[in-house]
Enzyme design. Structure first.
Site, PDB file in Angstrom:
ATOM      1  N   GLY A  61       0.826  -1.205  -0.003  1.00 49.59           N
ATOM      2  CA  GLY A  61      -0.020  -0.019  -0.105  1.00 49.59           C
ATOM      3  C   GLY A  61       1.089   1.189  -0.119  1.00 49.59           C
ATOM      4  N   LEU A  65      -7.725   9.094   4.871  1.00 52.22           N
ATOM      5  CA  LEU A  65      -6.748  10.244   4.361  1.00 52.22           C
ATOM      6  C   LEU A  65      -7.203  11.446   5.448  1.00 52.22           C
ATOM      7  CD1 LEU A  65      -7.294   9.929   0.392  1.00 52.22           C
ATOM      8  CD2 LEU A  65      -5.194   9.367   2.030  1.00 52.22           C
ATOM      9  N   HIS A  80       3.030  28.011 -20.372  1.00 55.60           N
ATOM     10  CA  HIS A  80       4.198  27.137 -21.060  1.00 55.60           C
ATOM     11  C   HIS A  80       5.676  27.887 -20.456  1.00 55.60           C
ATOM     12  CE1 HIS A  80       6.710  25.219 -23.838  1.00 55.60           C
ATOM     13  NE2 HIS A  80       7.174  26.168 -23.991  1.00 55.60           N
TER      14      HIS A  80
HETATM   15  C1  LIG Z   1       2.790   6.609   8.078  1.00 53.56           C
HETATM   16  C2  LIG Z   1       1.452   7.368   7.657  1.00 53.56           C
HETATM   17  C3  LIG Z   1       1.367   8.191   6.724  1.00 53.56           C
HETATM   18  C4  LIG Z   1       0.211   8.937   6.130  1.00 53.56           C
HETATM   19  N1  LIG Z   1       0.282   9.735   5.163  1.00 53.56           N
HETATM   20  C5  LIG Z   1      -0.663  10.387   4.828  1.00 53.56           C
HETATM   21  C6  LIG Z   1      -0.728  11.363   3.867  1.00 53.56           C
HETATM   22  O1  LIG Z   1       0.405  11.588   3.166  1.00 53.56           O
HETATM   23  N2  LIG Z   1      -1.891  12.145   3.342  1.00 53.56           N
HETATM   24  C7  LIG Z   1      -3.133  11.651   4.256  1.00 53.56           C
HETATM   25  O2  LIG Z   1      -4.053  12.231   3.826  1.00 53.56           O
HETATM   26  N3  LIG Z   1      -3.098  10.735   4.942  1.00 53.56           N
HETATM   27  C8  LIG Z   1      -1.984  10.484   5.424  1.00 53.56           C
HETATM   28  N4  LIG Z   1      -2.000   9.204   6.552  1.00 53.56           N
HETATM   29  C9  LIG Z   1      -3.401   9.064   6.957  1.00 53.56           C
HETATM   30  C10 LIG Z   1      -3.672  10.037   8.122  1.00 53.56           C
HETATM   31  O3  LIG Z   1      -2.557  10.369   9.004  1.00 53.56           O
HETATM   32  C11 LIG Z   1      -5.096   9.667   8.772  1.00 53.56           C
HETATM   33  O4  LIG Z   1      -5.973   9.547   7.900  1.00 53.56           O
HETATM   34  C12 LIG Z   1      -5.542  10.785   9.542  1.00 53.56           C
HETATM   35  O5  LIG Z   1      -4.679  11.218  10.621  1.00 53.56           O
HETATM   36  C13 LIG Z   1      -6.953  10.471  10.251  1.00 53.56           C
HETATM   37  O6  LIG Z   1      -7.356  11.631  11.166  1.00 53.56           O
HETATM   38  P1  LIG Z   1      -8.300  11.340  12.288  1.00 53.56           P
HETATM   39  O7  LIG Z   1      -8.314  12.694  12.869  1.00 53.56           O
HETATM   40  O8  LIG Z   1      -9.528  10.728  12.014  1.00 53.56           O
HETATM   41  O9  LIG Z   1      -7.619  10.239  13.349  1.00 53.56           O
HETATM   42  P2  LIG Z   1      -6.061  10.501  14.086  1.00 53.56           P
HETATM   43  O10 LIG Z   1      -5.246  11.615  13.213  1.00 53.56           O
HETATM   44  O11 LIG Z   1      -5.569   9.291  14.158  1.00 53.56           O
HETATM   45  O12 LIG Z   1      -6.342  11.233  15.173  1.00 53.56           O
HETATM   46  C14 LIG Z   1      -7.103  10.692  16.372  1.00 53.56           C
HETATM   47  C15 LIG Z   1      -6.768  10.987  17.777  1.00 53.56           C
HETATM   48  O13 LIG Z   1      -7.556  10.648  18.662  1.00 53.56           O
HETATM   49  C16 LIG Z   1      -7.113  10.597  19.947  1.00 53.56           C
HETATM   50  N5  LIG Z   1      -7.876   9.387  20.584  1.00 53.56           N
HETATM   51  C17 LIG Z   1      -8.161   8.487  20.515  1.00 53.56           C
HETATM   52  N6  LIG Z   1      -9.104   7.870  21.333  1.00 53.56           N
HETATM   53  C18 LIG Z   1      -8.880   8.615  22.397  1.00 53.56           C
HETATM   54  C19 LIG Z   1      -9.899   8.813  23.488  1.00 53.56           C
HETATM   55  N7  LIG Z   1     -10.569   7.651  23.900  1.00 53.56           N
HETATM   56  N8  LIG Z   1      -9.897   9.940  24.288  1.00 53.56           N
HETATM   57  C20 LIG Z   1      -9.033  11.016  23.909  1.00 53.56           C
HETATM   58  N9  LIG Z   1      -8.464  10.952  22.591  1.00 53.56           N
HETATM   59  C21 LIG Z   1      -8.414   9.779  21.776  1.00 53.56           C
HETATM   60  C22 LIG Z   1      -5.630   9.881  19.315  1.00 53.56           C
HETATM   61  O14 LIG Z   1      -4.800  10.130  20.375  1.00 53.56           O
HETATM   62  C23 LIG Z   1      -5.335  10.637  18.182  1.00 53.56           C
HETATM   63  O15 LIG Z   1      -4.594  11.708  18.536  1.00 53.56           O
HETATM   64  C24 LIG Z   1      -0.804   8.485   6.966  1.00 53.56           C
HETATM   65  C25 LIG Z   1      -0.875   7.624   7.932  1.00 53.56           C
HETATM   66  C26 LIG Z   1       0.290   7.011   8.404  1.00 53.56           C
HETATM   67  C27 LIG Z   1       0.177   5.996   9.570  1.00 53.56           C
END
Ligand SMILES: Cc1cc2nc3c(=O)[nH]c(=O)nc-3n(C[C@H](O)[C@H](O)[C@H](O)COP(=O)(O)OP(=O)(O)OC[C@H]3O[C@@H](n4cnc5c(N)ncnc54)[C@H](O)[C@@H]3O)c2cc1C
Length: 460
Positions: free
Chosen positions: A178, A314, A439
């Site tokens: 992936g 993402l 261009h």
């Molecule tokens: C190596 C890697 C590279 C990536 N590169 C890209 C990229 O280039 N472009 C892109 O678009 N996406 C990328 N992604 C994906 C992207 O990081 C995620 O899609 C994105 O972070 C999702 O956002 P989110 O806010 O849903 O969750 P998250 O960013 O995971 O945030 C969730 C937060 O909730 C907190 N949390 C969870 N449960 C609790 C609780 N019960 N109480 C309090 N806090 C809690 C966690 O600590 C965390 O900080 C990458 C992911 C990885 C692993």
């Protein structure tokens, strides 16, 4: 604390963006985070990986500038400093979230959130525990790596995407082709590691347009990647400080010796400890929180956004959902157009796409036209000596509406934005073909691919 309008659990790109938009709209907002502000994206995902990709790309390019008449007597790298630059970027950006929270008067609570009822959340940290009331609760708890139970990730020799390497491995085995595996494989390959990628499917990047996937694989092989496709991963064998991976291909078992393993087999929603079952929030068979189109879960005033609900995992999709739900809660018409969410792989060359793949169109029996243009025929790509790849536009045979675009090439991640905007406005390939592109720019390849939909490209 007086009752909140919105309590958001998680401060990743879904949660923190939602908090800011809700505060802009005058709502009283609190965001609870158990770890560091910014979530996976800022702390272990998008930002750290892009910092490593950028540094390793500069190093790699510097060694290949002779053809442009530029040479360095020696090019070297200091991995500690590369890691420090990555950590500095993370610190700056997470600090930015903290600043924006203060600026927008968002209450930031450190601690683990557990939903007690439809309008109560318990927040527990090292020093205290409290129950906070809120009219609405938004779950933005993200995702975590998907690791088979038989693999013991120690984040030293056997790593998930959360782990860090302090030294360039001799041989890195990446399990899963992936985007995360290919991006991190690129980093270590550029810095000198042999990289072998094991993939269960018969092609890399499942879900990617097949033509793009096949071309991209050839490019990565030229860069030194070794791929074992149609291959299943059996187990990791550890013998003192030696490790190997047992794989199976067409009934044959093979053992690959290596010194590090990166398990990048995908991610799964993270909803641990939220108490969803007792509050009545439904999840599907893969653990994603179920929502309707307005991000509402099975409990009316509890919403879910980002990686913990279905859809592309993402950061920008997560943030769009964060903005949409904040606007819906304020009586506005927040929505996300899931047909125009771009995806980018930040390897070199980059791979970027939006909309449908050719396979998806065929499977849905949609009649389509294809326009393609190679970067070998683009002036800017030629002067940059970065001519690998092409632009591929798929448009509806009847209406000419652009249905999907796939690009491999230098700066594909920025090029795709033009197509996202075009698709958002319902553009046809003809609209793109009639738009004047400066261009010499790489963007001329988009115009040429659009012209090629009706077989009238100028430069091929
Ligand atoms: C190596 C890697 C590279 C990536 N590169 C890209 C990229 O280039 N472009 C892109 O678009 N996406 C990328 N992604 C994906 C992207 O990081 C995620 O899609 C994105 O972070 C999702 O956002 P989110 O806010 O849903 O969750 P998250 O960013 O995971 O945030 C969730 C937060 O909730 C907190 N949390 C969870 N449960 C609790 C609780 N019960 N109480 C309090 N806090 C809690 C966690 O600590 C965390 O900080 C990458 C992911 C990885 C692993």
């Amino acid at each position: 604390m007086e009752e909140l309008d919105v309590l958001i659990i998680g401060s990743g790109p879904a949660g923190y963006v939602c908090a800011i938009r809700a505060a802009q709209l005058g709502l009283k907002v609190c965001c609870v985070e158990k770890s560091k502000l910014g979530g996976t994206c800022l702390n272990i995902g998008c930002i750290p990986s892009k910092s490593l990709l950028h540094a390793s790309q500069i190093y790699d390019q510097a060694r290949h500038y002779e053809t442009m008449g530029i040479s360095f007597s020696s090019v070297s790298f200091d991995l500690k400093k590369i890691m420090q630059a990555k950590d500095d970027s993370v610190k700056t950006l997470t600090g930015g979230v903290s600043f924006l929270f203060k600026k927008n008067k968002i209450i930031h609570k450190k601690g683990f959130a557990k939903i007690i009822s439809s309008n109560e959340v318990e927040i527990v940290n090292n020093t205290n525990s409290e129950i906070v009331k809120s009219k609405n609760i938004i779950i933005a708890t993200g995702s975590e790596p998907l690791i088979p139970t038989e693999v013991l990730v120690d984040e030293k020799n056997i790593l998930s995407s959360t782990g860090n390497l302090g030294k360039v491995p001799n041989h890195l085995v990446v399990i899963g082709a992936g985007y995360i595996g290919l991006e991190m494989g690129s980093v270590w390959s550029r810095l000198g590691a042999k990289v072998t990628v094991i993939e269960y499917e018969d092609h890399i990047l499942p879900n990617m347009d097949m033509e793009v996937s096949k071309n991209f694989q050839k490019i990565l092989i030229k860069q030194g990647f070794d791929f074992k496709l149609s291959t299943s991963f059996n187990k990791v064998i550890k013998n003192n400080d030696k490790i190997s991976v047992l794989i199976e291909n067409k009934g044959q078992t093979l053992e690959i010796d290596c010194d590090k393993i990166l398990v990048s087999m995908g991610r799964k929603p993270y909803t641990y400890g939220l108490n969803l079952e007792n509050v009545g929030v439904g999840i599907d068979d893969k653990g994603f929180i179920q929502t309707n189109k307005s991000f509402q879960t099975s409990v009316n005033n509890i919403y879910a956004i980002g990686d913990c609900k279905k859809g592309p995992m993402l950061a920008h999709k997560a943030s769009e959902e964060g903005i949409a739900v904040a606007e819906l809660l304020s009586g506005q018409a927040g929505q996300v157009n899931y047909d125009t969410i771009p995806s980018v792989i930040y390897t070199f060359p980059e791979v970027a796409s939006v909309g449908k793949t050719e396979e998806e169109l065929k499977n849905s029996s949609i009649q389509y036209k294809v326009g393609k243009f190679p970067f070998t025929a683009n002036a800017k790509a030629t002067v940059m000596q970065e001519t690998e790849g092409f632009v591929k536009i798929l448009s509806d045979s009847q209406t000419d509406e652009v249905l999907g675009v796939h690009i491999i090439g230098a700066d594909a991640g920025n090029l795709i934005v033009e197509l996202v905007v075009a698709m958002e406005f319902g553009a046809s390939a003809e609209d793109l073909a009639r738009t004047c592109h400066a261009h010499p720019t790489l963007t001329e390849s988009i115009k040429e691919a659009a012209l090629n939909v009706d077989k009238r490209s100028i430069h091929i």
